[in-house]
Design an enzyme around this catalytic site. Sequence first.
Site, PDB file in Angstrom:
ATOM      1  N   SER A 241       0.832  -1.191   0.000  1.00  0.00           N
ATOM      2  CA  SER A 241       0.000   0.000   0.000  1.00  0.00           C
ATOM      3  C   SER A 241       0.875   1.253   0.000  1.00  0.00           C
ATOM      4  O   SER A 241       2.029   1.208   0.419  1.00  0.00           O
ATOM      5  CB  SER A 241      -0.865  -0.045   1.253  1.00  0.00           C
ATOM      6  OG  SER A 241      -2.020   0.720   1.110  1.00  0.00           O
ATOM      7  N   ARG A 325      -7.156   3.427  -0.758  1.00  0.00           N
ATOM      8  CA  ARG A 325      -6.628   4.739  -0.376  1.00  0.00           C
ATOM      9  C   ARG A 325      -6.831   5.791  -1.473  1.00  0.00           C
ATOM     10  O   ARG A 325      -7.237   6.912  -1.200  1.00  0.00           O
ATOM     11  CB  ARG A 325      -5.130   4.592  -0.091  1.00  0.00           C
ATOM     12  CG  ARG A 325      -4.485   5.820   0.511  1.00  0.00           C
ATOM     13  CD  ARG A 325      -2.960   5.656   0.563  1.00  0.00           C
ATOM     14  NE  ARG A 325      -2.525   4.383   1.061  1.00  0.00           N
ATOM     15  CZ  ARG A 325      -2.173   4.130   2.327  1.00  0.00           C
ATOM     16  NH1 ARG A 325      -2.189   5.087   3.211  1.00  0.00           N
ATOM     17  NH2 ARG A 325      -1.791   2.918   2.684  1.00  0.00           N
ATOM     18  N   CYS A 397      -2.798   9.974  26.271  1.00  0.00           N
ATOM     19  CA  CYS A 397      -1.751   9.909  27.298  1.00  0.00           C
ATOM     20  C   CYS A 397      -0.479   9.254  26.771  1.00  0.00           C
ATOM     21  O   CYS A 397       0.004   8.283  27.358  1.00  0.00           O
ATOM     22  CB  CYS A 397      -2.279   9.159  28.501  1.00  0.00           C
ATOM     23  SG  CYS A 397      -3.744   9.930  29.145  1.00  0.00           S
TER      24      CYS A 397
HETATM   25  N1  LLP Z   1      -6.511  -5.252  -1.674  1.00  0.00           N
HETATM   26  C1  LLP Z   1      -6.023  -5.926  -0.632  1.00  0.00           C
HETATM   27  C2  LLP Z   1      -5.992  -7.381  -0.678  1.00  0.00           C
HETATM   28  C3  LLP Z   1      -5.521  -5.252   0.477  1.00  0.00           C
HETATM   29  O1  LLP Z   1      -5.022  -5.941   1.505  1.00  0.00           O
HETATM   30  C4  LLP Z   1      -5.558  -3.843   0.493  1.00  0.00           C
HETATM   31  C5  LLP Z   1      -5.030  -3.098   1.637  1.00  0.00           C
HETATM   32  C6  LLP Z   1      -6.103  -3.172  -0.597  1.00  0.00           C
HETATM   33  C7  LLP Z   1      -6.567  -3.909  -1.677  1.00  0.00           C
HETATM   34  C8  LLP Z   1      -6.217  -1.678  -0.663  1.00  0.00           C
HETATM   35  O2  LLP Z   1      -4.989  -1.041  -0.653  1.00  0.00           O
HETATM   36  P1  LLP Z   1      -4.919   0.542  -0.898  1.00  0.00           P
HETATM   37  O3  LLP Z   1      -5.358   0.820  -2.316  1.00  0.00           O
HETATM   38  O4  LLP Z   1      -5.836   1.185   0.083  1.00  0.00           O
HETATM   39  O5  LLP Z   1      -3.502   0.882  -0.652  1.00  0.00           O
HETATM   40  N2  LLP Z   1      -3.578   0.597   7.292  1.00  0.00           N
HETATM   41  C9  LLP Z   1      -2.553   0.855   6.304  1.00  0.00           C
HETATM   42  C10 LLP Z   1      -2.897   0.286   4.967  1.00  0.00           C
HETATM   43  C11 LLP Z   1      -3.139  -1.187   5.029  1.00  0.00           C
HETATM   44  C12 LLP Z   1      -3.584  -1.713   3.710  1.00  0.00           C
HETATM   45  C13 LLP Z   1      -4.142  -3.063   3.866  1.00  0.00           C
HETATM   46  N3  LLP Z   1      -4.572  -3.656   2.659  1.00  0.00           N
HETATM   47  C14 LLP Z   1      -2.317   2.352   6.214  1.00  0.00           C
HETATM   48  O6  LLP Z   1      -2.970   3.093   6.938  1.00  0.00           O
HETATM   49  O7  LLP Z   1      -1.463   2.810   5.457  1.00  0.00           O
END
Ligand code: LLP
Length: 471
Positions: A241, A325, A397
């Site tokens: 990501s 995202r 905190c």
């Molecule tokens: N497909 C799968 C199988 C995924 O695991 C993910 C994200 C996506 C699509 C979407 O990815 P994106 O287009 O949003 O990058 N919490 C982390 C990001 C974790 C992403 C998990 N999987 C952050 O805040 O950067």
Amino acid sequence: MTVESGARPEAPAGSLVAPEPDERPDLWPWTAKRDASGELTIGGVGAVRLAADFATPAFVVDAADLAGRARVWASAMAEEFWDGYGMSGGDAFYAGKAFLSADVVRSVTGQGMGVDTASLGELVLALRAGVDPARIGLHGNSKSDEEIRLALESGVHRIFIDSAGEVDRIEAIADGLGVRAPVMVRLTCGIHAGGNEYIATAHEDQKFGVSIADGQALDVLRRVRDAEHLDFLGLHSHIGSQILGVEAFVEAARLVIDFAALARERLGIEVGALDLGGGVGIAYTGADPVPTPPVEVARALARIVRDRCGALGLAIPHVSVEPGRSTVGPTTITLYRVGAVKDVSLPGGGTRRYVAVDGGMSDNIRPALYGADYTAVLANRHGKSAPVRCRVVGKHCESGDIVVRDVDLPGDVRTGDLLAVPATGAYGYSMASNYNMATKPGVIAVEDGCARWMIRPQGIEDLLALDEGLG
Ligand code: LLP
């Protein structure tokens, strides 16, 4: 230095003043701008009114921008994989983990995207919001029987097999329900990409997918082929990501297609579909490059799919992606109210100005978890004093409760002011917590001068309701 009210002070060289919407539109919701008085407005609604009529902290979503970004992804994939170009169609599934609500799924599906879910909660929400099950996928590296059963009963489009053991489990549940299970197999292709170690997902030593390199992927495919109740749709790869540029995606696609050729040669399997995952990065601060537009990502994928399949004599598969995202991130800001402003003496001399707001790591864990950088602007007015280097912190905190590590804010920023942090639409609300018994902020949708709750804020009673000891 003092400047006239309503004017914007000049940013000195090397400054960390956040780019305004007119300077870096990619960082902000589409409709964000300053009005004549210097107040930030989104969807035609001013920050002051949002704070007064709703609450702070709050996420503020530009509804038109969300629909627009979904439309861009859906049409980019449809156009670049158009059968008129000799392709077999393309599609985009919104990765719901980035941020889900009924409005969000209705908006993105209304513009032609499907929805990928990765938990019971995400799946139930998508179904209850009325998404056509034929436009839903189910992910997960540790799926429960309940998740698999609901996916099969409701007739979702595809379930992603993430480990060898899942082949038998899905087969057994499908058999029990008397249905066939449409499956894709998630591959680990060995690529290491992504903004942070925790969000890179296709190198060998991590928990997702089945490895091409050690032969497990081929073995899983053989078992899928031989299972009575599984329909093999194709292969999946998600490499991580917050990835900038297209090179890593192209390389992953190449490896997946090479594996499809191996599957045909060894197992006689034709791969009819590829899902090449999500991961397209966005800008969070003025230091980040302008992100690659979806159409360029889609075009680069179409080229490699066409060329590599052609070279290997494979039929061109249907291709989908799962952008989370990049669909929702820039559509949203978080609006905070400033509490304490404090100048702290530093051991080596000098001071650092801490600007504490009424939220923090409970509504945005990304700085603490990934060292993610954000930026912020004064939202209720232009500042009247020259910028001062500030650290925007939350009210929790922990010293690591940082919202923006370094940003230059007007020197007269004070208690009661409003700050807007852009690009908080993805993995903000969806990763929010109740740390310190903080209530989760609400999400406000704005459009055409109107604002409404998309998700109401939690109240203290919501938090206490589950505590048996409080009767
Ligand atoms: N497909 C799968 C199988 C995924 O695991 C993910 C994200 C996506 C699509 C979407 O990815 P994106 O287009 O949003 O990058 N919490 C982390 C990001 C974790 C992403 C998990 N999987 C952050 O805040 O950067």
